[in-house]
Design a protein around this motif. Structure first.
Motif, PDB file in Angstrom:
ATOM      1  N   GLN A   1      42.236  47.838  34.023  1.00 14.49           N
ATOM      2  CA  GLN A   1      43.316  47.604  34.977  1.00 14.49           C
ATOM      3  C   GLN A   1      42.789  47.569  36.409  1.00 14.49           C
ATOM      4  OE1 GLN A   1      47.061  47.905  33.958  1.00 14.49           O
ATOM      5  NE2 GLN A   1      46.993  46.536  35.722  1.00 14.49           N
ATOM      6  N   ALA A   2      41.854  48.450  36.709  1.00 19.75           N
ATOM      7  CA  ALA A   2      41.306  48.502  38.061  1.00 19.75           C
ATOM      8  C   ALA A   2      40.564  47.211  38.407  1.00 19.75           C
ATOM      9  CB  ALA A   2      40.375  49.709  38.198  1.00 19.75           C
TER      10      ALA A   2
ATOM     11  N   THR B   1      37.980  37.926  35.318  1.00 20.54           N
ATOM     12  CA  THR B   1      38.841  38.139  36.487  1.00 20.54           C
ATOM     13  C   THR B   1      38.398  37.243  37.643  1.00 20.54           C
ATOM     14  OG1 THR B   1      39.367  40.410  35.848  1.00 20.54           O
ATOM     15  CG2 THR B   1      39.626  39.837  38.173  1.00 20.54           C
TER      16      THR B   1
ATOM     17  N   ARG C   1      40.700  34.222  39.264  1.00 18.98           N
ATOM     18  CA  ARG C   1      41.006  34.106  40.685  1.00 18.98           C
ATOM     19  C   ARG C   1      40.618  32.726  41.212  1.00 18.98           C
ATOM     20  NH1 ARG C   1      39.038  40.316  41.785  1.00 18.98           N
ATOM     21  NH2 ARG C   1      41.053  41.288  41.297  1.00 18.98           N
TER      22      ARG C   1
ATOM     23  N   GLN D   1      42.318  52.128  32.010  1.00 20.45           N
ATOM     24  CA  GLN D   1      42.501  52.160  33.460  1.00 20.45           C
ATOM     25  C   GLN D   1      41.377  51.412  34.180  1.00 20.45           C
ATOM     26  OE1 GLN D   1      42.862  56.369  34.167  1.00 20.45           O
ATOM     27  NE2 GLN D   1      44.979  56.445  33.388  1.00 20.45           N
TER      28      GLN D   1
ATOM     29  N   GLY E   1      43.694  44.098  37.604  1.00 22.12           N
ATOM     30  CA  GLY E   1      45.014  44.198  38.221  1.00 22.12           C
ATOM     31  C   GLY E   1      46.101  43.632  37.332  1.00 22.12           C
ATOM     32  N   ASP E   2      46.972  42.788  37.906  1.00 16.07           N
ATOM     33  CA  ASP E   2      48.098  42.261  37.137  1.00 16.07           C
ATOM     34  C   ASP E   2      47.679  41.227  36.099  1.00 16.07           C
ATOM     35  OD1 ASP E   2      47.427  40.197  38.857  1.00 16.07           O
ATOM     36  OD2 ASP E   2      49.494  39.730  39.421  1.00 16.07           O
TER      37      ASP E   2
END
Length: 340
Positions: free
Chosen positions: A128-129, A87, A91, A125, A132-133
């Motif tokens: 996902q946390a 992630t 970014r 979850q 995110g998308d």
């Protein structure tokens, strides 16, 4: 002068080709990032060196590879460490609009936690946390062979993963949450995967690497027989509308083409000559709207360079319509992985 090491940049540069159709927009829906595998790192700058080598690679999707795990966490949550690192890298990639952006992450979770739906939902979850998308789905590979000692990349799966009811329940939960499932397995597991696809019709399944037809060890010399059975398996699998397929990953050492052992890597013409029937059969079975070309880098980098590989894909698809090419190079991946 010493010989270049197969898979190294110097070795890959021994085959140079003009870029075919350089403006075509491409999503690469399957690559990895890691440290110190095959004696090399493959991180964002390495990915960008490949995606920036001539073809118009606009977006990519990272596929789990058991890298960057959090070894201090409980076993079922260690893969969150990989999602955390990727992630951050994604970014970073989004900060440079002129380079390929990593816009999807397919993470790992043990879907056998489906026996305890609350536990599985908790792990999903957590992914996902963190992401995110970026979080698009899960890969828990089914690859397992009775002679792993013959393989350079032996699959890690437990026996008959696809038939375990806890695993199937985990897949159903993915479907309920709108997440996809990627898998990698070997050709002799295709029948099991067909049964799995038929059992979970409401979950989107993505078959990686053609179901990996093996060509080493006990399978060496059996390619024609394997191809004949594989064709039947793909016809059956294509009857499941929830299944999409990735076209690529056939330059891995275990496929048995032995390009990784040579003084020079494969050319696009060599790949096309050796593998055209596999590609055309898959496209014929599933249609371009359920097919997407994939690099499987840096694994296939052991045999062929990134620009040469995408040249091969463009040669393989030369006789298809513009709409069909747009699907296989871009739109199918955008749809399946919910990319902007």
């Amino acid at each position: 002068m010493s010989k270049a090491t197969p898979g190294s940049t110097d070795w890959l540069q021994l085959v140079q080709e003009d870029i075919i159709d350089p403006q075509r927009p491409i999503i690469d829906p399957h690559h990895h990032l890691w440290r110190k595998r095959f004696n090399q790192d493959y991180l964002l700058d390495d990915l960008w060196a490949d995606t920036g080598s001539g073809h118009n690679i606009q977006q990519t999707v990272f596929i789990e590879c058991r890298a960057f795990y959090d070894k201090e966490a409980p076993a079922h949550r260690q893969s969150l460490g990989e999602t955390r690192v990727i992630t951050d890298i994604a970014r970073q990639s989004r900060q440079q609009a002129d380079r390929a952006q990593l816009n999807g992450i397919v993470a790992h979770a043990d879907l056998r936690l489906g026996a305890d739906p609350a536990a599985l939902r908790d792990v999903l979850q957590a992914h996902q946390a963190i992401a995110g998308d970026l979080f698009k789905g899960i890969r828990q590979a089914g690859a397992r062979d009775p002679r792993p000692e013959d393989l350079i990349i032996p699959g890690p799966a437990p026996a008959y993963l696809y038939g375990q009811e806890s695993f199937r329940q985990g897949l159903r939960i993915l479907g309920e949450l709108g997440l996809s499932y990627d898998t990698w397995h070997y050709h002799h597991q295709n029948e099991d995967f067909c049964e799995l696809a038929e059992a979970v019709p409401d979950t989107t399944l993505i078959l990686d690497h053609f179901g990996t037809p093996l060509g080493v060890g006990i399978y060496r010399g059996s390619r024609d027989a394997i191809f004949a059975q594989w064709k039947q398996d793909m016809r059956r699998l294509a009857r499941c509308p929830n299944v999409h397929v990735k076209l690529g990953g056939m330059a891995m050492p275990d496929n048995g083409f032995d390009w990784h052992t040579r003084e020079r890597p494969a050319s696009s013409d060599e790949l096309v000559s050796a593998q055209r029937p596999w590609y055309l059969h898959m496209i014929d079975c599933f249609g371009p709207q359920r097919c997407m070309f994939e690099s499987n880098f840096p694994v296939d980098r052991l045999s062929i360079s990134y620009p040469v590989l995408w040249n091969a894909f463009k040669k393989l698809s030369a006789d298809f319509s513009e709409t069909e090419k747009q699907a296989m190079f871009h739109d199918t991946a955008a749809s399946v992985y919910r990319l902007a």
